[in-house]
Scaffold this active site. Structure first.
Site, mmCIF file in Angstrom:
data_model
loop_
_atom_site.group_PDB
_atom_site.id
_atom_site.type_symbol
_atom_site.label_atom_id
_atom_site.label_comp_id
_atom_site.label_asym_id
_atom_site.label_seq_id
_atom_site.Cartn_x
_atom_site.Cartn_y
_atom_site.Cartn_z
ATOM 1 N N VAL A 52 0.048 -1.456 0.300
ATOM 2 C CA VAL A 52 -0.322 -0.116 -0.043
ATOM 3 C C VAL A 52 0.598 1.217 -0.135
ATOM 4 O O VAL A 52 0.479 2.325 -0.254
ATOM 5 C CB VAL A 52 -0.765 -0.008 1.466
ATOM 6 N N SER A 62 -1.776 6.945 16.791
ATOM 7 C CA SER A 62 -1.153 6.111 17.540
ATOM 8 C C SER A 62 -0.104 7.762 18.787
ATOM 9 O O SER A 62 -0.334 9.293 18.131
ATOM 10 C CB SER A 62 0.466 5.742 17.197
ATOM 11 N N TYR A 93 7.862 7.633 13.587
ATOM 12 C CA TYR A 93 7.074 7.106 14.301
ATOM 13 C C TYR A 93 6.086 8.077 14.820
ATOM 14 O O TYR A 93 4.736 8.617 14.132
ATOM 15 C CB TYR A 93 7.199 5.754 15.312
ATOM 16 N N LYS A 126 2.641 9.527 12.775
ATOM 17 C CA LYS A 126 1.740 9.708 13.141
ATOM 18 C C LYS A 126 0.965 10.939 13.445
ATOM 19 O O LYS A 126 -0.153 10.609 13.118
ATOM 20 C CB LYS A 126 1.910 8.207 14.210
HETATM 21 N N1 LIG Z 1 0.547 -2.056 19.304
HETATM 22 C C1 LIG Z 1 0.258 -0.806 19.284
HETATM 23 O O1 LIG Z 1 1.297 -0.457 20.471
HETATM 24 C C2 LIG Z 1 0.593 -0.007 18.866
HETATM 25 C C3 LIG Z 1 0.317 1.749 18.957
HETATM 26 C C4 LIG Z 1 -0.244 2.653 18.751
HETATM 27 C C5 LIG Z 1 -0.754 2.338 17.244
HETATM 28 N N2 LIG Z 1 -0.392 1.127 16.729
HETATM 29 C C6 LIG Z 1 -0.854 1.351 15.295
HETATM 30 O O2 LIG Z 1 -1.003 -0.316 15.413
HETATM 31 C C7 LIG Z 1 -1.003 -0.421 13.832
HETATM 32 C C8 LIG Z 1 -0.940 -2.010 13.310
HETATM 33 O O3 LIG Z 1 -1.424 -2.580 13.501
HETATM 34 P P1 LIG Z 1 -1.219 -4.292 13.641
HETATM 35 O O4 LIG Z 1 -1.203 -4.798 15.192
HETATM 36 O O5 LIG Z 1 -2.515 -5.009 12.454
HETATM 37 O O6 LIG Z 1 0.764 -4.268 12.603
HETATM 38 P P2 LIG Z 1 0.697 -5.664 12.703
HETATM 39 O O7 LIG Z 1 2.457 -5.337 12.538
HETATM 40 O O8 LIG Z 1 0.668 -7.476 13.598
HETATM 41 O O9 LIG Z 1 0.050 -5.901 11.129
HETATM 42 C C9 LIG Z 1 0.786 -5.671 10.433
HETATM 43 C C10 LIG Z 1 0.357 -6.009 8.889
HETATM 44 O O10 LIG Z 1 0.566 -5.108 7.818
HETATM 45 C C11 LIG Z 1 1.453 -5.601 6.647
HETATM 46 N N3 LIG Z 1 2.327 -4.195 6.472
HETATM 47 C C12 LIG Z 1 3.282 -4.442 6.200
HETATM 48 N N4 LIG Z 1 4.014 -3.047 5.355
HETATM 49 C C13 LIG Z 1 2.621 -3.170 4.119
HETATM 50 C C14 LIG Z 1 2.605 -2.543 3.120
HETATM 51 N N5 LIG Z 1 3.881 -1.464 2.663
HETATM 52 N N6 LIG Z 1 1.517 -2.591 2.592
HETATM 53 C C15 LIG Z 1 0.546 -3.740 2.990
HETATM 54 N N7 LIG Z 1 0.749 -4.127 4.042
HETATM 55 C C16 LIG Z 1 1.660 -4.105 4.648
HETATM 56 C C17 LIG Z 1 2.070 -6.553 7.349
HETATM 57 O O11 LIG Z 1 2.786 -7.987 6.598
HETATM 58 C C18 LIG Z 1 1.602 -7.346 8.928
HETATM 59 O O12 LIG Z 1 0.974 -7.946 8.416
HETATM 60 C C19 LIG Z 1 -0.292 0.722 12.424
HETATM 61 O O13 LIG Z 1 -0.513 1.370 11.936
HETATM 62 C C20 LIG Z 1 0.630 0.712 14.135
HETATM 63 O O14 LIG Z 1 1.388 2.411 14.280
HETATM 64 C C21 LIG Z 1 -0.183 0.192 17.084
#
Ligand SMILES: NC(=O)c1ccc[n+]([C@@H]2O[C@H](COP(=O)([O-])OP(=O)(O)OC[C@H]3O[C@@H](n4cnc5c(N)ncnc54)[C@H](O)[C@@H]3O)[C@@H](O)[C@H]2O)c1
Length: 255
Positions: free
Chosen positions: A70, A148, A160, A164
Protein backbone atom coordinates in the site's frame (compact mmCIF):
# COMPACT_ATOMS: atom_id res chain seq x y z
CA UNK A 1 -30.86 -6.42 16.89
CA UNK A 2 -29.32 -5.53 13.49
CA UNK A 3 -25.57 -5.88 13.19
CA UNK A 4 -23.72 -2.59 13.11
CA UNK A 5 -22.05 -2.95 9.69
CA UNK A 6 -24.67 -5.15 8.00
CA UNK A 7 -24.27 -5.22 4.21
CA UNK A 8 -21.26 -2.90 4.13
CA UNK A 9 -18.03 -3.58 2.25
CA UNK A 10 -14.79 -2.82 4.11
CA UNK A 11 -11.21 -2.67 2.86
CA UNK A 12 -8.62 -3.10 5.63
CA UNK A 13 -4.91 -2.48 5.04
CA UNK A 14 -2.38 -4.47 7.03
CA UNK A 15 -5.20 -6.88 7.86
CA UNK A 16 -2.79 -9.64 8.82
CA UNK A 17 -0.61 -9.80 11.90
CA UNK A 18 3.15 -9.92 11.62
CA UNK A 19 3.33 -12.87 14.01
CA UNK A 20 1.19 -15.28 15.98
CA UNK A 21 -1.41 -13.47 17.99
CA UNK A 22 -3.79 -10.66 17.39
CA UNK A 23 -2.80 -7.34 15.84
CA UNK A 24 -5.02 -4.29 15.48
CA UNK A 25 -5.78 -4.93 11.81
CA UNK A 26 -6.65 -8.58 12.33
CA UNK A 27 -8.94 -7.74 15.26
CA UNK A 28 -10.71 -5.00 13.29
CA UNK A 29 -11.23 -7.33 10.31
CA UNK A 30 -12.76 -10.02 12.54
CA UNK A 31 -15.03 -7.53 14.34
CA UNK A 32 -16.12 -5.87 11.07
CA UNK A 33 -17.13 -9.30 9.73
CA UNK A 34 -18.94 -10.19 12.97
CA UNK A 35 -20.88 -6.94 12.58
CA UNK A 36 -22.01 -7.98 9.10
CA UNK A 37 -19.42 -6.41 6.76
CA UNK A 38 -17.81 -8.19 3.82
CA UNK A 39 -14.11 -7.62 4.32
CA UNK A 40 -11.21 -7.33 1.88
CA UNK A 41 -8.09 -8.22 3.88
CA UNK A 42 -5.16 -6.43 2.26
CA UNK A 43 -1.58 -7.21 3.22
CA UNK A 44 1.91 -7.15 1.74
CA UNK A 45 2.18 -10.76 2.86
CA UNK A 46 -0.69 -12.76 1.42
CA UNK A 47 -0.26 -15.45 4.09
CA UNK A 48 -0.89 -12.91 6.87
CA UNK A 49 -4.15 -11.76 5.27
CA UNK A 50 -5.13 -15.37 4.55
CA UNK A 51 -4.87 -16.21 8.25
CA UNK A 52 -7.31 -13.39 9.06
CA UNK A 53 -9.69 -14.37 6.25
CA UNK A 54 -9.59 -17.97 7.46
CA UNK A 55 -10.60 -16.94 10.98
CA UNK A 56 -13.48 -14.89 9.55
CA UNK A 57 -14.65 -17.78 7.36
CA UNK A 58 -14.53 -20.16 10.36
CA UNK A 59 -17.03 -17.88 12.11
CA UNK A 60 -19.30 -17.83 9.05
CA UNK A 61 -18.25 -14.34 7.89
CA UNK A 62 -17.30 -13.25 4.39
CA UNK A 63 -13.74 -12.15 3.58
CA UNK A 64 -11.43 -12.05 0.61
CA UNK A 65 -7.66 -11.60 0.40
CA UNK A 66 -5.71 -9.11 -1.69
CA UNK A 67 -1.91 -8.97 -1.61
CA UNK A 68 -0.60 -5.44 -2.16
CA UNK A 69 2.05 -3.00 -1.11
CA UNK A 70 0.00 0.00 0.00
CA UNK A 71 2.98 2.32 -0.33
CA UNK A 72 2.40 2.02 -4.11
CA UNK A 73 -0.40 3.70 -6.02
CA UNK A 74 -0.95 0.60 -8.15
CA UNK A 75 -1.36 -1.53 -5.01
CA UNK A 76 -4.00 0.82 -3.57
CA UNK A 77 -5.89 1.15 -6.84
CA UNK A 78 -5.74 -2.63 -7.25
CA UNK A 79 -7.26 -3.32 -3.82
CA UNK A 80 -10.16 -0.94 -4.39
CA UNK A 81 -10.79 -2.45 -7.83
CA UNK A 82 -10.77 -5.93 -6.28
CA UNK A 83 -13.45 -4.90 -3.75
CA UNK A 84 -15.54 -3.21 -6.46
CA UNK A 85 -15.24 -6.21 -8.80
CA UNK A 86 -16.24 -8.62 -6.09
CA UNK A 87 -18.91 -6.70 -4.17
CA UNK A 88 -19.73 -3.64 -6.32
CA UNK A 89 -19.00 -1.02 -3.67
CA UNK A 90 -16.60 0.20 -0.97
CA UNK A 91 -18.27 1.64 2.13
CA UNK A 92 -15.37 1.56 4.60
CA UNK A 93 -11.62 2.00 4.29
CA UNK A 94 -9.66 1.12 7.41
CA UNK A 95 -6.12 2.43 6.94
CA UNK A 96 -4.59 0.25 9.65
CA UNK A 97 -1.16 -0.37 8.16
CA UNK A 98 1.89 0.81 10.06
CA UNK A 99 5.41 -0.19 11.01
CA UNK A 100 7.30 0.52 14.19
CA UNK A 101 10.53 2.49 14.56
CA UNK A 102 11.96 3.22 18.00
CA UNK A 103 14.94 5.23 16.77
CA UNK A 104 15.75 8.58 18.31
CA UNK A 105 16.60 11.79 16.44
CA UNK A 106 20.28 10.99 15.94
CA UNK A 107 19.76 7.27 15.32
CA UNK A 108 17.22 7.81 12.53
CA UNK A 109 18.77 7.40 9.08
CA UNK A 110 17.40 8.89 5.89
CA UNK A 111 16.34 5.37 4.84
CA UNK A 112 14.51 4.78 8.16
CA UNK A 113 12.67 8.06 7.78
CA UNK A 114 11.64 7.37 4.18
CA UNK A 115 10.43 3.86 4.99
CA UNK A 116 8.38 4.89 8.02
CA UNK A 117 6.87 7.84 6.16
CA UNK A 118 6.02 5.63 3.18
CA UNK A 119 4.27 2.89 5.16
CA UNK A 120 2.73 4.99 7.94
CA UNK A 121 1.75 8.13 6.04
CA UNK A 122 2.07 7.92 2.24
CA UNK A 123 -0.06 4.75 2.28
CA UNK A 124 -2.87 6.77 3.88
CA UNK A 125 -2.83 9.21 0.96
CA UNK A 126 -2.74 6.57 -1.76
CA UNK A 127 -5.35 4.28 -0.18
CA UNK A 128 -7.66 7.20 0.60
CA UNK A 129 -7.35 8.61 -2.94
CA UNK A 130 -8.27 5.23 -4.38
CA UNK A 131 -11.15 4.39 -2.01
CA UNK A 132 -12.65 7.88 -1.72
CA UNK A 133 -13.44 8.03 -5.47
CA UNK A 134 -16.24 5.44 -5.44
CA UNK A 135 -17.40 6.75 -2.05
CA UNK A 136 -17.74 10.31 -3.40
CA UNK A 137 -19.61 8.97 -6.45
CA UNK A 138 -22.15 7.31 -4.13
CA UNK A 139 -22.18 10.21 -1.67
CA UNK A 140 -21.26 8.14 1.37
CA UNK A 141 -18.40 6.34 3.07
CA UNK A 142 -16.25 6.13 6.16
CA UNK A 143 -12.47 6.22 6.30
CA UNK A 144 -10.42 5.47 9.40
CA UNK A 145 -6.68 6.02 9.72
CA UNK A 146 -4.63 4.51 12.53
CA UNK A 147 -2.40 7.04 14.27
CA UNK A 148 -0.83 6.49 17.71
CA UNK A 149 -0.45 8.18 21.09
CA UNK A 150 3.15 8.58 19.92
CA UNK A 151 1.78 11.54 17.92
CA UNK A 152 0.56 13.18 21.13
CA UNK A 153 3.35 12.49 23.63
CA UNK A 154 7.00 13.48 23.72
CA UNK A 155 9.36 10.52 23.55
CA UNK A 156 12.19 9.06 21.50
CA UNK A 157 10.51 7.49 18.48
CA UNK A 158 11.24 10.22 15.98
CA UNK A 159 10.08 9.07 12.55
CA UNK A 160 7.19 7.06 14.03
CA UNK A 161 5.88 10.02 16.04
CA UNK A 162 6.23 12.38 13.08
CA UNK A 163 4.40 10.04 10.71
CA UNK A 164 1.62 9.35 13.22
CA UNK A 165 1.19 13.10 13.85
CA UNK A 166 1.01 13.47 10.08
CA UNK A 167 -1.86 10.99 10.04
CA UNK A 168 -3.89 13.29 12.31
CA UNK A 169 -3.29 16.30 10.04
CA UNK A 170 -4.11 14.18 7.02
CA UNK A 171 -7.39 13.07 8.58
CA UNK A 172 -8.43 16.63 9.39
CA UNK A 173 -7.79 17.95 5.88
CA UNK A 174 -9.52 14.96 4.28
CA UNK A 175 -12.50 15.28 6.62
CA UNK A 176 -12.95 18.92 5.65
CA UNK A 177 -12.68 18.15 1.92
CA UNK A 178 -14.80 15.00 1.87
CA UNK A 179 -17.46 15.98 4.44
CA UNK A 180 -19.56 17.90 1.88
CA UNK A 181 -19.46 14.78 -0.30
CA UNK A 182 -20.84 12.52 2.42
CA UNK A 183 -17.57 10.83 3.39
CA UNK A 184 -16.38 10.85 7.01
CA UNK A 185 -12.70 10.57 7.90
CA UNK A 186 -11.43 9.89 11.44
CA UNK A 187 -8.32 8.70 13.21
CA UNK A 188 -7.74 6.28 16.06
CA UNK A 189 -4.75 6.85 18.32
CA UNK A 190 -4.06 3.57 20.11
CA UNK A 191 -1.97 3.57 23.25
CA UNK A 192 0.51 0.89 24.19
CA UNK A 193 -1.52 -2.04 22.95
CA UNK A 194 -0.17 -5.57 23.26
CA UNK A 195 0.09 -6.86 19.69
CA UNK A 196 2.64 -8.88 17.70
CA UNK A 197 4.08 -5.54 16.51
CA UNK A 198 5.53 -4.85 19.96
CA UNK A 199 6.37 -8.41 21.07
CA UNK A 200 10.10 -7.61 20.82
CA UNK A 201 9.89 -5.19 23.80
CA UNK A 202 9.95 -8.17 26.19
CA UNK A 203 8.05 -9.03 29.41
CA UNK A 204 9.52 -6.28 31.62
CA UNK A 205 8.56 -3.49 29.25
CA UNK A 206 5.19 -5.17 28.70
CA UNK A 207 4.49 -4.86 32.42
CA UNK A 208 5.69 -1.22 32.44
CA UNK A 209 3.37 -0.42 29.55
CA UNK A 210 0.44 -1.94 31.43
CA UNK A 211 1.06 -0.18 34.73
CA UNK A 212 1.64 3.17 33.02
CA UNK A 213 -2.08 3.51 32.32
CA UNK A 214 -4.53 4.86 34.94
CA UNK A 215 -6.78 1.86 34.20
CA UNK A 216 -3.85 -0.48 34.96
CA UNK A 217 -5.01 -3.02 32.38
CA UNK A 218 -3.41 -4.10 29.15
CA UNK A 219 -4.92 -2.93 25.88
CA UNK A 220 -5.30 -5.37 23.02
CA UNK A 221 -6.21 -5.44 19.36
CA UNK A 222 -9.90 -5.84 20.20
CA UNK A 223 -9.94 -2.45 21.97
CA UNK A 224 -8.69 -0.71 18.84
CA UNK A 225 -10.95 -2.86 16.66
CA UNK A 226 -14.09 -1.83 18.55
CA UNK A 227 -13.17 1.84 18.10
CA UNK A 228 -12.89 1.16 14.37
CA UNK A 229 -16.32 -0.53 14.34
CA UNK A 230 -17.86 2.55 15.94
CA UNK A 231 -16.20 5.01 13.55
CA UNK A 232 -17.11 2.84 10.55
CA UNK A 233 -20.75 2.48 11.61
CA UNK A 234 -23.70 4.82 11.16
CA UNK A 235 -23.59 5.40 14.93
CA UNK A 236 -20.75 7.82 14.11
CA UNK A 237 -22.68 9.53 11.30
CA UNK A 238 -22.06 13.00 12.82
CA UNK A 239 -18.41 12.42 13.72
CA UNK A 240 -15.65 13.46 11.34
CA UNK A 241 -12.12 14.83 11.51
CA UNK A 242 -11.63 13.45 15.03
CA UNK A 243 -8.94 11.42 16.72
CA UNK A 244 -10.33 8.78 19.06
CA UNK A 245 -7.67 8.02 21.67
CA UNK A 246 -7.84 4.41 22.89
CA UNK A 247 -5.11 4.18 25.50
CA UNK A 248 -6.40 3.19 28.97
CA UNK A 249 -5.92 6.84 29.93
CA UNK A 250 -2.17 6.94 29.22
CA UNK A 251 -2.30 10.43 27.72
CA UNK A 252 -3.81 11.75 30.98
CA UNK A 253 -0.56 11.03 32.76
CA UNK A 254 2.88 12.60 32.67
CA UNK A 255 4.63 9.21 32.52
N1 LIG B 1 0.72 -2.18 19.03
C1 LIG B 1 0.76 -0.95 19.49
O1 LIG B 1 1.12 -0.70 20.66
C2 LIG B 1 0.32 0.19 18.64
C3 LIG B 1 0.18 1.44 19.22
C4 LIG B 1 -0.23 2.50 18.45
C5 LIG B 1 -0.51 2.32 17.11
N2 LIG B 1 -0.36 1.11 16.55
C6 LIG B 1 -0.65 1.01 15.12
O2 LIG B 1 -1.53 -0.07 14.81
C7 LIG B 1 -1.33 -0.43 13.43
C8 LIG B 1 -0.92 -1.86 13.14
O3 LIG B 1 -1.29 -2.67 13.97
P1 LIG B 1 -1.17 -4.24 13.76
O4 LIG B 1 -1.22 -4.70 15.17
O5 LIG B 1 -2.24 -4.67 12.82
O6 LIG B 1 0.32 -4.50 13.16
P2 LIG B 1 1.05 -5.82 12.66
O7 LIG B 1 2.48 -5.46 12.50
O8 LIG B 1 0.72 -7.03 13.48
O9 LIG B 1 0.40 -6.08 11.24
C9 LIG B 1 0.56 -5.18 10.22
C10 LIG B 1 0.44 -5.90 8.90
O10 LIG B 1 0.74 -4.91 7.92
C11 LIG B 1 1.42 -5.55 6.87
N3 LIG B 1 2.19 -4.56 6.10
C12 LIG B 1 3.36 -3.97 6.42
N4 LIG B 1 3.75 -3.15 5.45
C13 LIG B 1 2.79 -3.21 4.47
C14 LIG B 1 2.64 -2.59 3.21
N5 LIG B 1 3.54 -1.74 2.74
N6 LIG B 1 1.53 -2.87 2.48
C15 LIG B 1 0.60 -3.75 2.94
N7 LIG B 1 0.69 -4.36 4.14
C16 LIG B 1 1.79 -4.11 4.90
C17 LIG B 1 2.31 -6.58 7.54
O11 LIG B 1 2.66 -7.63 6.64
C18 LIG B 1 1.43 -7.05 8.70
O12 LIG B 1 0.74 -8.24 8.39
C19 LIG B 1 -0.16 0.38 12.94
O13 LIG B 1 -0.61 1.50 12.23
C20 LIG B 1 0.55 0.74 14.23
O14 LIG B 1 1.41 1.81 14.07
C21 LIG B 1 0.04 0.04 17.29
Amino acid sequence: MPRRLEGKVAVITGAGSRGPGLGNGKAAAILFAREGARVLCVDLKAENAEETAKLIAQEGGEASVFAADVTRKAGCEGMVKAALDRWGTVDILHNNVGIESRKTLFETTEEDWDQVMAVNLKSMLLATQAAAKPMVERGRGAIICVSSVAALRGHGRTAYAAAKAGVIGFVRTCAAQLGPKGVRVNAIAPGQVWTPMVESVGPEMREKRRTATPLGTEGEGWDVGWAAVYLASDEARWVTGQTLVVDGGLTLTTR
